[in-house]
Design an enzyme around this catalytic site. Structure first.
Site, short mmCIF file in Angstrom:
data_model
loop_
_atom_site.label_atom_id
_atom_site.label_comp_id
_atom_site.label_asym_id
_atom_site.label_seq_id
_atom_site.Cartn_x
_atom_site.Cartn_y
_atom_site.Cartn_z
N ASP A 188 58.66 3.59 8.33
CA ASP A 188 59.20 2.67 8.12
C ASP A 188 59.44 2.62 6.66
OD1 ASP A 188 59.52 -0.44 9.13
OD2 ASP A 188 58.63 0.30 6.50
N TYR A 204 61.82 0.59 -1.73
CA TYR A 204 60.57 0.92 -1.60
C TYR A 204 61.04 2.41 -2.75
CZ TYR A 204 58.86 -0.78 2.47
OH TYR A 204 58.76 -2.37 3.32
N LYS A 240 65.52 -0.66 5.56
CA LYS A 240 66.11 -2.50 5.61
C LYS A 240 66.81 -2.45 4.10
CE LYS A 240 60.78 -2.53 6.37
NZ LYS A 240 60.04 -1.72 5.45
N HIS A 274 65.49 -7.60 4.93
CA HIS A 274 63.83 -7.27 4.42
C HIS A 274 63.30 -8.62 4.68
CE1 HIS A 274 61.06 -4.48 1.69
NE2 HIS A 274 60.78 -5.29 2.72
P1 NAD Z 1 48.18 -1.21 5.45
O1 NAD Z 1 47.82 -2.42 5.79
O2 NAD Z 1 48.61 -0.47 6.17
O3 NAD Z 1 47.18 -0.66 4.45
C1 NAD Z 1 47.54 0.48 3.47
C2 NAD Z 1 46.26 0.82 3.38
O4 NAD Z 1 44.83 0.62 3.64
C3 NAD Z 1 46.38 2.16 2.02
O5 NAD Z 1 47.03 2.01 1.30
C4 NAD Z 1 44.63 2.32 1.85
O6 NAD Z 1 44.37 1.83 0.93
C5 NAD Z 1 44.26 2.08 2.78
N1 NAD Z 1 43.83 3.00 4.27
C6 NAD Z 1 45.00 3.72 5.26
N2 NAD Z 1 44.43 3.61 6.35
C7 NAD Z 1 43.63 4.06 6.02
C8 NAD Z 1 41.64 4.86 6.57
N3 NAD Z 1 42.06 5.10 8.10
N4 NAD Z 1 40.71 4.37 6.46
C9 NAD Z 1 40.23 3.34 5.59
N5 NAD Z 1 41.51 3.21 4.77
C10 NAD Z 1 43.05 2.72 4.86
O7 NAD Z 1 49.36 -1.73 4.19
P2 NAD Z 1 50.66 -1.64 3.37
O8 NAD Z 1 51.13 -0.22 2.87
O9 NAD Z 1 51.18 -2.84 2.81
O10 NAD Z 1 51.79 -1.85 5.11
C11 NAD Z 1 52.39 -0.69 5.79
C12 NAD Z 1 53.25 -0.24 5.18
O11 NAD Z 1 53.97 -2.05 6.53
C13 NAD Z 1 54.09 -0.39 4.99
O12 NAD Z 1 54.15 0.94 4.19
C14 NAD Z 1 55.91 -1.22 5.18
O13 NAD Z 1 56.15 0.02 6.16
C15 NAD Z 1 55.44 -1.99 5.29
N6 NAD Z 1 55.89 -3.20 4.49
C16 NAD Z 1 56.78 -3.82 5.05
C17 NAD Z 1 56.88 -5.91 4.16
C18 NAD Z 1 57.70 -6.16 4.22
O14 NAD Z 1 57.83 -7.04 3.74
N7 NAD Z 1 58.64 -5.87 5.76
C19 NAD Z 1 55.43 -5.51 3.42
C20 NAD Z 1 54.85 -4.85 3.17
C21 NAD Z 1 54.59 -3.47 3.38
#
Ligand code: NAD
Length: 281
Positions: free
Chosen positions: A46, A51, A76, A109
């Site tokens: 994704d 990004y 997106k 998006h």
């Molecule tokens: P997430 O909830 O996936 O959290 C990521 C964070 O959690 C990492 O940076 C790390 O600090 C921690 N983490 C990950 N794996 C772990 C583990 N196994 N143990 C401990 N800590 C861990 O947050 P995100 O990146 O905001 O969301 C995931 C994806 O969603 C993004 O990369 C993106 O692709 C998507 N996204 C989309 C939108 C949108 O507006 N459509 C907005 C935000 C994110």
């Protein structure tokens, strides 16, 4: 190795339920970590134009030796590209950055209700799908009103709505609305961006019971709810750990306990902007 279940869109195409997100990952880092994600078993990536790492994702795909048929790629359309003609162009730019001939899933998006261009934008996505440039089309950060308007004005139902969703903000109402339209729900920030959620005693107790990690428990909860889920990590051991959440099966009482962690948007639930009022370029 366990492989991700696939869910079927209302248009007949399928999506691996567990994917890998690359928000806030620099382009050159994206190349490295997406290769690691493929090695861990992920087949669904994704990304988004905003990004700034579509090219890095593209290089990772090339390096991996996987074929487009083996993988599922989402990108997106950014807010400033909304509008019919600008969407058609932005799509081609994204495909070029990714180095792909066609895309699996293209999303608007953000709804950007004040900008009020999302219906014309949606018409462009419909056209791209008709031309065979993209297999499936959907939205992200859409409200019930926005979704209903797209359907009323075009008759075409998005296959998915990607929204903020984690145990502190479980979006029961919007999930039910998506479901009633045949729209899959995809969870962004599924781990609540790490931190407090993964240290919560309810999560850590369930993790201990299943000899799993807190992140695996949260991912298993999403999978049990039927969400498409795209956790992010740039640490290889965590990328592997997150994929291995497929081997964790929660008990009904675990799911129930995690459901009780839900908070209101203002009461510490919502992390990101509110799509009903957000207006940013
Ligand atoms: P997430 O909830 O996936 O959290 C990521 C964070 O959690 C990492 O940076 C790390 O600090 C921690 N983490 C990950 N794996 C772990 C583990 N196994 N143990 C401990 N800590 C861990 O947050 P995100 O990146 O905001 O969301 C995931 C994806 O969603 C993004 O990369 C993106 O692709 C998507 N996204 C989309 C939108 C949108 O507006 N459509 C907005 C935000 C994110």
């Amino acid at each position: 190795m366990t492989t991700s279940p696939v869910l079927t869109f209302h248009d007949g195409n399928t999506i691996p339920q567990l994917g890998y997100g690359v928000w806030q990952v620099e382009d050159d880092v994206a190349e490295k970590v997406v290769v690691q994600a493929f090695e861990a078993g992920f087949r669904h990536i994704d990304t988004a134009k905003i990004y700034g790492n579509e090219a890095g994702v593209g290089r990772a795909i090339e390096r991996s030796g996987l074929t487009p048929e083996d993988i599922f790629v989402t990108t997106k359309l950014w807010n400033s590209d909304q509008g019919y003609e600008s969407t058609l162009k932005a799509f081609e730019d994204s495909l070029e950055s990714l180095g792909l001939d066609s895309l699996d899933l293209y999303l608007i998006h953000w709804e950007q209700p004040k900008q009020d261009k999302y219906v014309d934008t949606w018409k462009a996505l419909i056209e791209l799908q008709k031309r065979g440039r993209v297999k499936s089309i959907g939205v992200s950060n859409f409200t019930t009103e926005g979704l209903q308007r797209l359907i009323d004005e075009t008759g075409v139902v998005p296959v998915i709505n990607q929204i903020e969703l984690h145990p502190f903000f479980n979006q029961a109402e919007l999930r039910a609305f998506n479901n009633s339209l045949g729209v899959l729900t995809q969870a962004w920030s599924p781990l609540g961006q790490g931190g407090e959620l993964l240290e919560h005693p309810v999560i850590t107790a369930i993790a201990e019971k299943h000899e799993a990690s807190p992140a695996q428990v949260v991912i298993a909860w999403h999978l049990a709810l039927g969400n498409v889920v795209i956790p992010k990590s740039v640490t290889e051991s965590r990328i592997q750990e997150n994929y291995a959440a497929l081997d964790v099966t929660l008990d009904p009482e675990d799911i129930q306990a995690i459901n009780t962690l839900d908070r209101t948007a203002e009461g510490g639930g919502r992390i990101g902007p509110d799509p009903a009022v957000s207006d940013f370029a």
